[in-house]
Write a protein that holds these residues in place. Structure first.
Motif, PDB file in Angstrom:
ATOM      1  N   TYR A 304       0.828  -1.210   0.000  1.00 44.17           N
ATOM      2  CA  TYR A 304       0.000   0.000   0.000  1.00 44.17           C
ATOM      3  C   TYR A 304       0.860   1.257   0.000  1.00 44.17           C
ATOM      4  CZ  TYR A 304      -4.392  -2.346   1.215  1.00 44.17           C
ATOM      5  OH  TYR A 304      -5.530  -3.108   1.197  1.00 44.17           O
ATOM      6  N   ASP A 305       0.303   2.322  -0.548  1.00 44.41           N
ATOM      7  CA  ASP A 305       0.810   3.659  -0.281  1.00 44.41           C
ATOM      8  C   ASP A 305      -0.326   4.379   0.435  1.00 44.41           C
ATOM      9  OD1 ASP A 305       3.062   5.662  -0.902  1.00 44.41           O
ATOM     10  OD2 ASP A 305       1.241   6.753  -1.400  1.00 44.41           O
ATOM     11  N   ALA A 306      -0.192   4.519   1.732  1.00 48.28           N
ATOM     12  CA  ALA A 306      -1.315   4.975   2.557  1.00 48.28           C
ATOM     13  C   ALA A 306      -0.808   5.194   3.979  1.00 48.28           C
ATOM     14  CB  ALA A 306      -2.401   3.900   2.567  1.00 48.28           C
ATOM     15  N   PRO A 307      -1.644   5.731   4.850  1.00 47.94           N
ATOM     16  CA  PRO A 307      -1.251   5.707   6.258  1.00 47.94           C
ATOM     17  C   PRO A 307      -1.568   4.336   6.838  1.00 47.94           C
ATOM     18  CG  PRO A 307      -3.330   6.825   6.015  1.00 47.94           C
ATOM     19  CD  PRO A 307      -2.901   6.452   4.632  1.00 47.94           C
ATOM     20  N   LEU A 308      -1.106   4.067   8.032  1.00 52.05           N
ATOM     21  CA  LEU A 308      -1.402   2.765   8.637  1.00 52.05           C
ATOM     22  C   LEU A 308      -2.876   2.699   9.044  1.00 52.05           C
ATOM     23  CD1 LEU A 308       1.740   2.082  10.871  1.00 52.05           C
ATOM     24  CD2 LEU A 308       1.265   1.327   8.547  1.00 52.05           C
ATOM     25  N   MET A 309      -3.341   1.470   9.178  1.00 49.84           N
ATOM     26  CA  MET A 309      -4.730   1.255   9.617  1.00 49.84           C
ATOM     27  C   MET A 309      -4.773   1.315  11.141  1.00 49.84           C
ATOM     28  SD  MET A 309      -6.681   0.172   6.918  1.00 49.84           S
ATOM     29  CE  MET A 309      -7.832  -1.129   7.247  1.00 49.84           C
ATOM     30  N   GLU A 310      -5.800   1.957  11.649  1.00 52.40           N
ATOM     31  CA  GLU A 310      -6.071   1.907  13.090  1.00 52.40           C
ATOM     32  C   GLU A 310      -7.558   1.662  13.254  1.00 52.40           C
ATOM     33  OE1 GLU A 310      -2.628   4.832  14.886  1.00 52.40           O
ATOM     34  OE2 GLU A 310      -4.708   5.263  15.405  1.00 52.40           O
ATOM     35  N   ASN A 311      -7.898   0.644  14.004  1.00 47.94           N
ATOM     36  CA  ASN A 311      -9.298   0.257  14.201  1.00 47.94           C
ATOM     37  C   ASN A 311     -10.043   0.111  12.866  1.00 47.94           C
ATOM     38  OD1 ASN A 311      -8.830   0.485  16.991  1.00 47.94           O
ATOM     39  ND2 ASN A 311      -9.210   2.696  16.869  1.00 47.94           N
ATOM     40  N   GLY A 312      -9.376  -0.517  11.931  1.00 49.75           N
ATOM     41  CA  GLY A 312     -10.035  -0.808  10.654  1.00 49.75           C
ATOM     42  C   GLY A 312     -10.109   0.362   9.694  1.00 49.75           C
ATOM     43  N   LYS A 313      -9.518   1.513  10.048  1.00 50.36           N
ATOM     44  CA  LYS A 313      -9.570   2.672   9.147  1.00 50.36           C
ATOM     45  C   LYS A 313      -8.169   3.224   8.922  1.00 50.36           C
ATOM     46  CE  LYS A 313     -14.090   4.649  10.097  1.00 50.36           C
ATOM     47  NZ  LYS A 313     -14.814   5.729  10.769  1.00 50.36           N
ATOM     48  N   PHE A 314      -7.945   3.800   7.751  1.00 55.86           N
ATOM     49  CA  PHE A 314      -6.665   4.463   7.504  1.00 55.86           C
ATOM     50  C   PHE A 314      -6.611   5.743   8.332  1.00 55.86           C
ATOM     51  CE2 PHE A 314      -7.198   1.917   3.650  1.00 55.86           C
ATOM     52  CZ  PHE A 314      -5.969   1.286   3.614  1.00 55.86           C
ATOM     53  N   ASN A 315      -5.561   5.898   9.094  1.00 54.87           N
ATOM     54  CA  ASN A 315      -5.454   7.067   9.966  1.00 54.87           C
ATOM     55  C   ASN A 315      -4.560   8.121   9.333  1.00 54.87           C
ATOM     56  OD1 ASN A 315      -5.177   8.942  11.935  1.00 54.87           O
ATOM     57  ND2 ASN A 315      -4.268   7.577  13.467  1.00 54.87           N
ATOM     58  N   TRP A 316      -5.188   9.084   8.698  1.00 53.83           N
ATOM     59  CA  TRP A 316      -4.435  10.130   8.000  1.00 53.83           C
ATOM     60  C   TRP A 316      -3.777  11.129   8.941  1.00 53.83           C
ATOM     61  CZ3 TRP A 316      -2.670   9.543   3.383  1.00 53.83           C
ATOM     62  CH2 TRP A 316      -3.353   8.740   2.481  1.00 53.83           C
ATOM     63  N   ASP A 317      -4.034  11.009  10.229  1.00 56.34           N
ATOM     64  CA  ASP A 317      -3.409  11.934  11.180  1.00 56.34           C
ATOM     65  C   ASP A 317      -1.999  11.502  11.549  1.00 56.34           C
ATOM     66  OD1 ASP A 317      -5.659  13.472  11.243  1.00 56.34           O
ATOM     67  OD2 ASP A 317      -6.556  12.383  12.914  1.00 56.34           O
ATOM     68  N   LYS A 318      -1.553  10.398  11.005  1.00 50.65           N
ATOM     69  CA  LYS A 318      -0.211   9.906  11.334  1.00 50.65           C
ATOM     70  C   LYS A 318       0.556   9.520  10.073  1.00 50.65           C
ATOM     71  CE  LYS A 318      -0.597   8.348  16.072  1.00 50.65           C
ATOM     72  NZ  LYS A 318       0.272   9.423  16.511  1.00 50.65           N
ATOM     73  N   GLY A 319       1.869   9.471  10.229  1.00 51.62           N
ATOM     74  CA  GLY A 319       2.726   9.074   9.097  1.00 51.62           C
ATOM     75  C   GLY A 319       3.481  10.280   8.569  1.00 51.62           C
ATOM     76  N   PHE A 320       4.804  10.225   8.628  1.00 47.67           N
ATOM     77  CA  PHE A 320       5.653  11.341   8.190  1.00 47.67           C
ATOM     78  C   PHE A 320       5.356  11.715   6.734  1.00 47.67           C
ATOM     79  CE2 PHE A 320      10.192  12.825   7.217  1.00 47.67           C
ATOM     80  CZ  PHE A 320      10.077  14.003   7.940  1.00 47.67           C
ATOM     81  N   GLY A 321       4.902  10.741   5.948  1.00 47.08           N
ATOM     82  CA  GLY A 321       4.614  11.022   4.539  1.00 47.08           C
ATOM     83  C   GLY A 321       3.183  11.476   4.291  1.00 47.08           C
ATOM     84  N   SER A 322       2.369  11.543   5.354  1.00 47.04           N
ATOM     85  CA  SER A 322       0.938  11.833   5.175  1.00 47.04           C
ATOM     86  C   SER A 322       0.658  13.326   5.026  1.00 47.04           C
ATOM     87  CB  SER A 322       0.147  11.338   6.395  1.00 47.04           C
ATOM     88  OG  SER A 322       0.285   9.958   6.563  1.00 47.04           O
ATOM     89  N   GLN A 323      -0.331  13.620   4.215  1.00 38.49           N
ATOM     90  CA  GLN A 323      -0.959  14.940   4.171  1.00 38.49           C
ATOM     91  C   GLN A 323      -2.432  14.699   3.898  1.00 38.49           C
ATOM     92  OE1 GLN A 323       0.854  18.265   2.195  1.00 38.49           O
ATOM     93  NE2 GLN A 323       2.891  17.355   2.194  1.00 38.49           N
ATOM     94  N   TYR A 324      -3.235  15.754   3.937  1.00 38.42           N
ATOM     95  CA  TYR A 324      -4.676  15.592   3.692  1.00 38.42           C
ATOM     96  C   TYR A 324      -5.025  15.869   2.227  1.00 38.42           C
ATOM     97  CZ  TYR A 324      -4.668  15.517   8.726  1.00 38.42           C
ATOM     98  OH  TYR A 324      -4.400  15.181  10.032  1.00 38.42           O
ATOM     99  N   ILE A 325      -4.401  16.889   1.671  1.00 35.91           N
ATOM    100  CA  ILE A 325      -4.541  17.143   0.229  1.00 35.91           C
ATOM    101  C   ILE A 325      -3.142  17.248  -0.361  1.00 35.91           C
ATOM    102  CG2 ILE A 325      -6.810  18.246   0.084  1.00 35.91           C
ATOM    103  CD1 ILE A 325      -5.354  20.969   0.280  1.00 35.91           C
ATOM    104  N   ASP A 326      -3.044  16.935  -1.657  1.00 34.94           N
ATOM    105  CA  ASP A 326      -1.733  17.090  -2.284  1.00 34.94           C
ATOM    106  C   ASP A 326      -1.539  18.540  -2.721  1.00 34.94           C
ATOM    107  OD1 ASP A 326      -3.132  17.395  -4.659  1.00 34.94           O
ATOM    108  OD2 ASP A 326      -2.326  15.616  -5.633  1.00 34.94           O
ATOM    109  N   ASP A 327      -0.507  18.817  -3.475  1.00 31.96           N
ATOM    110  CA  ASP A 327      -0.203  20.206  -3.827  1.00 31.96           C
ATOM    111  C   ASP A 327      -0.961  20.664  -5.076  1.00 31.96           C
ATOM    112  OD1 ASP A 327       1.367  20.277  -1.626  1.00 31.96           O
ATOM    113  OD2 ASP A 327       3.279  20.059  -2.670  1.00 31.96           O
TER     114      ASP A 327
END
Lengths: 497, 447
Positions: A304-327
């Motif tokens: 995957y290219d994604a944030p890790l799963m927490e409680n069955g959902k991808f957690n976008w609040d974590k991960g050094f590579g994460s953002q909410y929108i791209d540029d």
């Protein structure tokens, strides 16, 4: 998640778009504004602090009659910007139409605000004590462990914490903003005893504020433990050895821990970036978007290219590579790249999504006003559905002669392969992890076949190290990881000393 | 002139706040025509500046960085830098005077910004020629970049300003080999640029070989290092062992007058070579750039110093104090560290063609992968070979199969293993990479 001086930045955005809107068919822009604090402990013991760094730039894209141009602009005055844009418009006129060029629509155009609400804005507080606490904490540990082990430990520290604010706007009314904190700590340890030297590195990085590493102006216990572990490993390396030629020839398995998974980013991930695919530079997909080979990993492997799963959902609040929108203003979606060993998706920016007539998934990123290119976020290997992770003892029991590898100093990729320097190894003999410590080794991996002999997993999926991915002269924060992965030795992975 | 005005005004307006101030400013523009997937796209960079600020106050050093040439913002940055200063041995920043003159500027390159059509046509021609010859290329990337840059270093005691241009063309075929042209001046003849891809293709072997197929697995082998690769190895491993700070802190075993290489090897660190794009009047601290004979006939002759390590070692700065970014550090935010400047290696007396023809079975290496992960503390490396060819019966024969080849070596003697520079041959010819002028190097290395 409000941009602090939004009106000031928006004024530049409005000015640029108003100036070009009647002169082109379409224009969009990105403004990036980064405020950062930084501290370093250099190898010579010098302590350096940058309590203030403020950087801003704009990326402007203009399209007219199927001609397009992309420009990085400084943000000094509107007058200067006007002159620069007029130069750009002239050069645009000299171009030739590209009939294939286009941009996929930005999904969810109405939503404007993204990011994290800051708990403590580093621009508003005195961070002196906090930065001093980091250096002091590391030095104290180095001194203590040096004494205990009768070695000389020289730590180098690099810490930064930043707030990135960005605006994405276009001539069709898109206006989106994101506010994102990021904090990074690296401790690089050099150990000396008599004439022997060794080194080891740790990192802690996430889209968090300074509290990622500090608690009440002291290093968090978790960070202290990580630093101790690094110093301990560097000391162990003083008495480490290489695998003998005989051992190398008879090796049956590699066992890779999460911190060595840079090869998933380099050897696999880059080959899914649709701009590379389009150029014919992918070792896995042809320029028409079809896989070169059907199967590139054993059936137990998903990537995957994604944030890790927490409680069955991808957690976008974590991960050094994460953002909410791209540029480009596209919301970032989790992307499964490999399912049961087979290629299933690509990573897109707006341009490549249009080219392949696929949905954009938010991978168009720029470094401070540079051109937006397709980038990864957090790339990790994971057991395929219904594949269970085993206990480590269980995973190792059929390993006749193997090496468990830990820590990477980053990797480098070519079309068909990648290479990385791994920091430490432990010998596995007849199913048992021994205490024999092995020196750093280089691992060369062939992209299409390296994972075909993956045989099993142990432990949870982790993305332990933050990293910096270089592409097109730009750097992006990323991570990579997985669980512990056992791979049977083949010609596709080569270890060398 | 804008940089000078900004620097003078900022220094004047903050002189009462600080004991000394140092500004390291870069500004410029670039225009690129990039060829990818049979398309040519254009991109520009305009008015991008970077300003690194250091201040001294009461024996302490502070830093900050900004990107706008705005004096008011500069004053804020100076004040912020003063909020968190750290003890330093520096008493004042450099007195900038009598710096060497480096002429890396060509008005003809600057004029190309006004002639984008011509640049585009050259890029188009490069593309047309390669596709006319090779219909089934897997991939071809190339392009042309022209750039203009201004650089200023200023302290309370002087100012150094320089400007430079560069013309760069590059071609990469099937992601397996590349070639480039780089110079500060406009090429006299664009034919070479237009033929860059074709010439590269013509030299490419069409078959691949693994170490097992060449029957060299685990053996020591004669290796010819391309100057590009040679430079990478030196930049990765040599610097850490010859910096004054490394000596001061016991991170190098080397001593002056140690025999560290073959007597055929003379390495000069230079910030003033007129043919190197990396040359400039001063380092990033304002100390004059110099020519330092680092290794003479195999013997280490000097360590390299920035202002701090020079003071600590009671030496003169050697002009090697640069804002050297590591990993993702931004250049202006990067601390001043010692850095190898341009490299010049005295050529040998073996013609390049003879160097190759003397090899019965060996390899030629142009680029390594993962060299940045080398063990700098031991000056040793193990890296995958990114671009290389086999040499069989004195000729280039096959491409080294990707992901199948590793190369390892140690620059200096280590754990009983002889340093790789001890037994060498250097070619008569040299190549200018932009930051180094080096001969081809023949060594024996293992896999």
């Amino acid at each position: 998640m409000e941009i602090r001086d939004e009106n000031k930045l928006k004024k530049f955005s409005d000015f640029a778009l108003n100036h070009v809107k009647d002169k082109v068919d379409y224009a969009d822009l990105l403004i990036e504004n980064i405020s950062k604090i930084e501290t370093k402990l250099l190898p010579d013991g010098q302590e350096l602090v940058v309590p203030y760094s403020s950087k801003a730039a704009m990326q402007l894209r203009l399209i007219k009659d199927k001609k397009h141009i992309e420009v990085s602009l400084g943000m000094e005055t509107e007058e200067k910007m006007k002159d620069s844009i007029n130069t750009v418009l002239k050069i645009l006129e000299t171009g030739k139409p590209d009939e294939d060029y286009g941009l996929a629509e930005i999904p969810n155009p109405k939503k404007q605000k993204y990011g994290k609400q800051l708990k403590s804005d580093l621009r508003e507080i005195d961070t002196s004590n906090k930065m001093s606490a980091i250096i002091a904490g590391v030095k104290e540990l180095a001194e203590k462990i040096s004494k205990e082990n009768k070695v000389e430990i020289k730590p180098e520290v690099w810490f930064f914490s930043q707030i990135e604010e960005k605006i994405i706007a276009d001539t069709q009314g898109i206006y989106k903003t994101q506010v994102l904190p990021t904090t990074f700590l690296q401790v690089f340890v050099k150990v000396k005893k008599e004439n022997k030297m060794s080194q080891f590195r740790m990192r802690e990085a996430d889209i968090e504020e300074i509290s990622l590493v500090l608690e009440n102006d002291k290093l968090k216990p978790k960070i202290v433990e990580k630093i101790k572990d690094v110093m301990d490993k560097a000391i162990k390396l003083l008495s480490a050895r290489e695998l003998t030629k005989e051992e190398l020839n008879n090796l049956t398995h590699y066992v890779l821990t999460p911190s060595t998974m840079v090869f998933v980013h380099e050897a696999q991930g880059h080959n899914f970036e649709a701009d590379i695919i389009k150029e014919g530079g992918s070792g896995l997909l042809k320029s028409n978007g079809k896989p070169i080979v059907e199967k590139i990993a054993s059936e137990i492997v998903d990537i995957y290219d994604a944030p890790l799963m927490e409680n069955g959902k991808f957690n976008w609040d974590k991960g050094f590579g994460s953002q909410y929108i791209d540029d480009e203003g596209v919301e970032i979606k989790p992307v499964q790249l490999i399912k049961n060993g087979k290629i299933v998706n690509k990573l897109h920016n707006r341009e490549t999504a249009h080219y392949y007539n696929e949905e954009p998934n938010g991978r168009g990123f720029s470094e401070l006003g540079d051109q937006r290119v397709v980038r990864m976020t957090n790339t990790f290997i994971t057991p395929a559905e219904d594949i269970k992770s085993q206990e480590l003892d269980e995973l190792l029991k059929d390993v006749k002669l193997g090496i468990l590898l830990e820590g990477s100093l980053g990797g480098q990729v070519s079309k068909d392969g990648m290479a990385t320097s791994l920091q430490i190894g432990y010998l596995i003999k007849d199913g048992t992890l021994t205490k024999i410590v092995l020196l750093p080794a280089n691992m060369a991996v062939a992209t299409r076949t390296a994972l075909l002999t993956a045989e099993g997993f142990s432990g949870e999926v982790e993305i332990p190290d933050g990293g910096f991915c270089g592409k097109a002269g730009q750097t992006k924060f990323v991570t990579d990881g997985g669980p512990i992965v056992k791979i049977r030795v083949s010609d596709s992975i080569n270890l060398a000393y | 002139m804008k940089l000078k005005k900004f620097a003078k005004e900022l220094i004047e307006k903050t002189k009462s706040l600080v004991d000394d101030i140092e500004l390291c400013i870069g500004a410029g523009k670039s225009l690129e025509y990039e060829i990818k997937n049979k398309k040519i796209s254009v991109s520009l960079s305009l008015d991008i500046s970077s300003i690194g600020i250091r201040v001294l106050k009461d024996g302490k050093l502070g830093s900050s960085a900004i990107t706008r040439l705005d004096v008011d913002e500069g004053i804020i940055a100076v004040k912020k830098a003063l909020t968190n200063t750290k003890p330093t041995v520096l008493k004042q920043f450099a007195k900038i005077e009598n710096s060497p003159v480096i002429d890396n500027f060509d008005q003809d390159v600057l004029d190309l910004f006004d002639n984008p059509v011509m640049l585009r046509e050259v890029a188009e021609e490069m593309q047309t020629r390669i596709y006319a010859k090779v219909k089934d290329l897997e991939s071809f990337e190339g392009g042309i970049v022209v750039a203009y840059g201004e650089r200023l270093v200023a302290t309370k005691n002087g100012l150094s300003f320089s400007k430079e241009t560069s013309f760069n063309a590059f071609a990469e075929i099937n992601s397996i080999d590349y070639d480039f042209y780089i110079n500060y001046s406009k090429p006299k003849d664009f034919e070479k640029i237009k033929n860059l891809a074709i010439d590269l293709y013509n030299k490419l072997p069409k078959k691949q070989v693994t170490p097992s197929e060449l029957d060299v697995k685990g053996k020591e082998l004669e290796v010819v290092l391309d100057p590009m690769c040679f430079e990478s190895i030196l930049r990765t491993l040599l610097g850490e062992k010859v910096y004054g700070s490394a000596k001061e802190h016991g991170l190098t075993e080397l001593e002056i007058n140690d025999v560290v290489a073959s007597n055929k090897l003379t390495i000069i660190d230079t910030g003033i070579h007129q043919d190197l794009l990396s040359s400039s009047p001063t380092d990033d601290e304002g100390n004059s750039s110099k020519e330092n004979i680092l290794i003479k006939n195999g013997i280490l002759k000097t360590f390299l110093y920035d202002a701090v390590s020079a003071l600590k070692s009671n030496k003169e700065p050697t002009g090697n104090g640069m804002r050297r970014p590591i990993l993702a550090e931004d250049r202006t935010e990067a601390p001043v560290r010692e850095k190898l400047r341009g490299l010049y290696i005295k050529p040998g007396n073996v013609p390049y063609e003879k160097m190759l023809s003397d090899i019965d079975k060996g390899i030629y290496v142009k680029a390594l992968m993962g060299l940045h992960g080398a063990d700098k503390s031991r000056a040793s490396f193990v890296a995958g070979i990114h671009i290389g060819k086999s040499i069989e019966q004195g000729k280039f024969a096959r491409l080294l199969a990707p992901g199948a080849w590793n190369l390892s070596g140690n620059l200096f003697d280590l754990d009983g293993k002889k340093g790789m520079l001890k037994d060498i041959e250097l070619s008569k010819e040299t190549f200018n990479t932009g930051s180094a002028i080096l001969p081809w190097l023949k060594v024996k290395l293992s896999f």
